[in-house]
Design a protein around this motif. Sequence first.
Motif, short mmCIF file in Angstrom:
data_model
loop_
_atom_site.label_atom_id
_atom_site.label_comp_id
_atom_site.label_asym_id
_atom_site.label_seq_id
_atom_site.Cartn_x
_atom_site.Cartn_y
_atom_site.Cartn_z
N ARG A 171 0.83 -1.20 0.00
CA ARG A 171 0.00 0.00 0.00
C ARG A 171 0.87 1.25 0.00
N ASN A 172 0.33 2.31 -0.58
CA ASN A 172 1.06 3.57 -0.61
C ASN A 172 1.24 4.14 0.80
N ASP A 173 0.20 4.07 1.63
CA ASP A 173 0.32 4.62 2.98
C ASP A 173 1.29 3.81 3.83
N THR A 174 1.39 2.51 3.58
CA THR A 174 2.35 1.69 4.33
C THR A 174 3.78 2.09 3.99
N MET A 175 4.06 2.34 2.71
CA MET A 175 5.41 2.77 2.35
C MET A 175 5.77 4.08 3.05
N ARG A 176 4.85 5.01 3.10
CA ARG A 176 5.16 6.33 3.64
C ARG A 176 5.25 6.33 5.16
N GLN A 177 4.67 5.35 5.81
CA GLN A 177 4.69 5.32 7.27
C GLN A 177 5.69 4.33 7.86
N HIS A 178 6.06 3.29 7.10
CA HIS A 178 6.84 2.20 7.69
C HIS A 178 8.07 1.80 6.89
N MET A 179 8.44 2.55 5.86
CA MET A 179 9.58 2.16 5.03
C MET A 179 10.53 3.35 4.88
N PRO A 180 11.38 3.60 5.88
CA PRO A 180 12.25 4.79 5.87
C PRO A 180 13.27 4.79 4.73
N LYS A 181 13.77 3.63 4.32
CA LYS A 181 14.76 3.59 3.24
C LYS A 181 14.14 4.09 1.93
N LEU A 182 12.91 3.67 1.66
CA LEU A 182 12.26 4.13 0.44
C LEU A 182 11.90 5.61 0.52
N MET A 183 11.59 6.09 1.70
CA MET A 183 11.29 7.52 1.82
C MET A 183 12.55 8.36 1.64
N GLU A 184 13.72 7.82 2.02
CA GLU A 184 14.97 8.51 1.72
C GLU A 184 15.21 8.54 0.21
N LEU A 185 14.90 7.41 -0.45
CA LEU A 185 15.03 7.35 -1.90
C LEU A 185 14.09 8.34 -2.57
N ALA A 186 12.90 8.53 -2.01
CA ALA A 186 11.92 9.45 -2.60
C ALA A 186 12.45 10.88 -2.66
N GLN A 192 -2.46 -6.92 10.33
CA GLN A 192 -1.99 -5.63 9.82
C GLN A 192 -0.64 -5.25 10.43
N HIS A 193 -0.47 -5.48 11.71
CA HIS A 193 0.81 -5.15 12.33
C HIS A 193 1.93 -6.07 11.83
N ARG A 194 1.62 -7.31 11.58
CA ARG A 194 2.62 -8.20 10.99
C ARG A 194 2.96 -7.77 9.57
N TYR A 195 1.96 -7.36 8.83
CA TYR A 195 2.18 -6.84 7.48
C TYR A 195 3.12 -5.63 7.50
N GLU A 196 2.91 -4.74 8.44
CA GLU A 196 3.76 -3.56 8.55
C GLU A 196 5.19 -3.94 8.94
N ALA A 197 5.33 -4.95 9.81
CA ALA A 197 6.68 -5.42 10.16
C ALA A 197 7.38 -6.03 8.95
N ILE A 198 6.65 -6.78 8.13
CA ILE A 198 7.23 -7.35 6.91
C ILE A 198 7.65 -6.24 5.95
N ALA A 199 6.85 -5.17 5.89
CA ALA A 199 7.20 -4.04 5.03
C ALA A 199 8.52 -3.41 5.49
N ARG A 200 8.72 -3.30 6.80
CA ARG A 200 9.99 -2.75 7.31
C ARG A 200 11.16 -3.67 6.95
N TYR A 201 10.92 -4.97 7.03
CA TYR A 201 11.96 -5.94 6.66
C TYR A 201 12.30 -5.82 5.17
N THR A 202 11.29 -5.75 4.32
CA THR A 202 11.52 -5.59 2.88
C THR A 202 12.24 -4.29 2.59
N ASP A 203 11.85 -3.23 3.28
CA ASP A 203 12.49 -1.92 3.10
C ASP A 203 13.98 -1.99 3.42
N THR A 204 14.33 -2.72 4.46
CA THR A 204 15.74 -2.84 4.84
C THR A 204 16.56 -3.46 3.72
N HIS A 205 16.02 -4.48 3.08
CA HIS A 205 16.80 -5.19 2.06
C HIS A 205 16.77 -4.49 0.71
#
Length: 754
Positions: free
Chosen positions: A361-376, A524-537
């Motif tokens: 989701r777009n809102d998940t990227m903006r709230q839980h994926m700091p690496k991608l937000m740095e790329l943005a 939903q919270h597990r989904y957000e944790a997975i998003a953070r994991y994906t963001d890291t890699h």
Amino acid sequence: MEIAETTQRSKSLLFRHLIWLSAISSLVLPLFEWARLLLNDLGAVAGFSEWLLLLLNMIGVVGLPAFLVAFTVLVCLRILMLGWISNDGKAEATRMLLTVVYGSFGVVTIGLVSHRVTLFAANHFKTATYVGLAASLASALMAVVVLLFSAPAIKSLRALLLFVLGTKAKPFDDFLKARGVLLFGLVLILLVFSLPVLIRPLHSVDVRGLQWGVLWLFFTAVLSFKSTPRRSAYRTGFCAFSLALSLASFTYTAQHLRDDPNQVLTVQRDTLTCGPLAKALSKLGDSDKDGMSRLFFGGDCDDTNAAIRPGLYDIADDGIDQNCVGGDLKLGQPLIKKPVRRKPLPLDKKHVILLTVDALRNDTMRQHMPKLMELAKESIDFTNAYAHGAATYWSLASLVTSKLPSRLKLGRDQTPIPSETLLTEVFRDAGWHTALFANVTVFFVRGLRQGTHVANYDTSHFTVHGAKPGSSHLTDSLLKHVDRWRDGMLKPKTDSFFIWGHYYDPHDPYFEVPGFEAASSSDQHRYEAIARYTDTHIGRLIDGLKARKLWQDTVLIITADHGDEFLDHGHRFHGKTLYEEMTHVPLLLRVPGLSAQRIDEPVGQIQLAPTLLDLLGLRIPSAYEGESRASELRTGRMKPSAPVFFEVLPDSNYQAHQVGMRAGRFKLIYRVRDHFFELYDLEVDPRETQNIVHRSPNAKALKETLGRYVDRHLFSLAHGRSGATRPAGVPPRKKHKKRRDRKRPRKSSLKVKK
């Protein structure tokens, strides 16, 4: 005589309580549903009058059916109770309870045996008829066995129970009385609310209907024991009021429910029992027998003509609106015009990496994926980008062919056929090394490997519903492949590469990732944790490109195939709706030499491929329908966007059929089979809670635009090869006879000497 007197007392008890309990049921269920919406801030209604009207509509949908069902069930239960009365005029509760236990055991046994026989037969017979016959015979045989052993088994269990208790008393008689029912009800409520939290496999199961059903039964039982009026006049008056209210509400709701779209939306989308029941009741008023009525949810615009109803194929240029969208299909007036292509600029052979993240989701990227937000911050950030489909095989095929899903030419299982030109093929033919790293389920079965020199599916060991984190493995594989390209170990040897990597981890099931603790055990919270994991890699991939001195020559695109739903609008997972949590996806385009920008204009993913090719100086295939935004990105001045369309198509996997449009600040969704519009102003209502289609001055023009697209959409489904279900009313396709080639005279192998 005693048995006759007991039977007479039972009949008296029957008529005393049946109507009373039925009346309670007709009001308790809609009240529970209404209270659930009110307490959880659900529904699309606002204000006291709208909530009161909602309660009336819910009673109209549920009240009368609940009254009739409750009365029927209670009559059957009373008849069964009469059968359990013993010679002394009392029902033996111990034997009743043991019969229920044995019956449950028998049902489970029959189910397990049938399952095993079905698996065995499926491995030995290729014909489905034989498999079904074997399962039926096994079920019938086990039913006979269970029935034959019922009497001795129940007697043995009863004797064993009395022996263990050491008394001849009937220990469970009090269990069926009021205190026992209340205690059992409390235990049952505790179980249905706690087990979905404690048992991991139940985390992804929607048990709200079961939970509220148990509460309804418990509350009804409490009223039957504690609230029975002593005076028959009160009881009669309440029953008369309940029945009259149910009948009046039923009549009103059947005719006027569709007058207020927010009432329809709340009943249909946010309720557990009212929505499905109203959908079933909608078939009652079908006068022309075309499968859609004018009552409840039915939206038949002409219930006297079976050739006119929502969802029908609209015959072009006949002056008749067959599908109720507001106009006839005009083939000579295309809604989406073919884009004008400019002469390509000089070739710029940069490396290209396309990363798609499943169900992000777009809102998940903006709230839980700091690496991608740095790329943005150093990329072109399209804040209002939309996927054109709600399932992977629709949206990704649309992304790499620059076509809307309904206009695709696909083969079996929605596989792109060779006549479709994938983005990968364009880069391959232009001299790039092309590679695909993804899971086998979508990319091999669906044919999206088309045009790649290398197709690697090793990540499938982690991601094909294996509930194991695979982003780390995918990043390692991508970097190793880049190293092999740099060392000249790949064929053909080229000076640039195009690599497509698909991160699958955010897709359900939502597993636990070591080192990335979820805020709770909810999906939903597990989904957000997975998003953070994906963001890291993904961040590790970017760091790896920088360490290899390739970052300044690499174009990086990050987007998603669709989002995911966590009861935002009453749904789970994906593939069924077109709300923001489903279609609004991330889109980051990082191009060396282009300044970072934030683009708030709505864009569709079919614009990505033409824009990318235009930026790199490659010719855009004529079949691509998306508009290139390259010149606007170079100047930094974006033109107002044309409407962006997205679709949910009915096929063998999904039954929903919806078409949507984002135009400026507004978003319009049309449910084709229900003939129902939803309009949202996303600037003031980003969560899409208030449907303003009945009061917005822009609604008419927006509905006309989307209506024209719906006609084209149904026309494409009827005459195209998208793999979706063809709409009703389509003329049968002409069967072309295969032309047989004339046999050429066989040349003789003998040489004739002249």
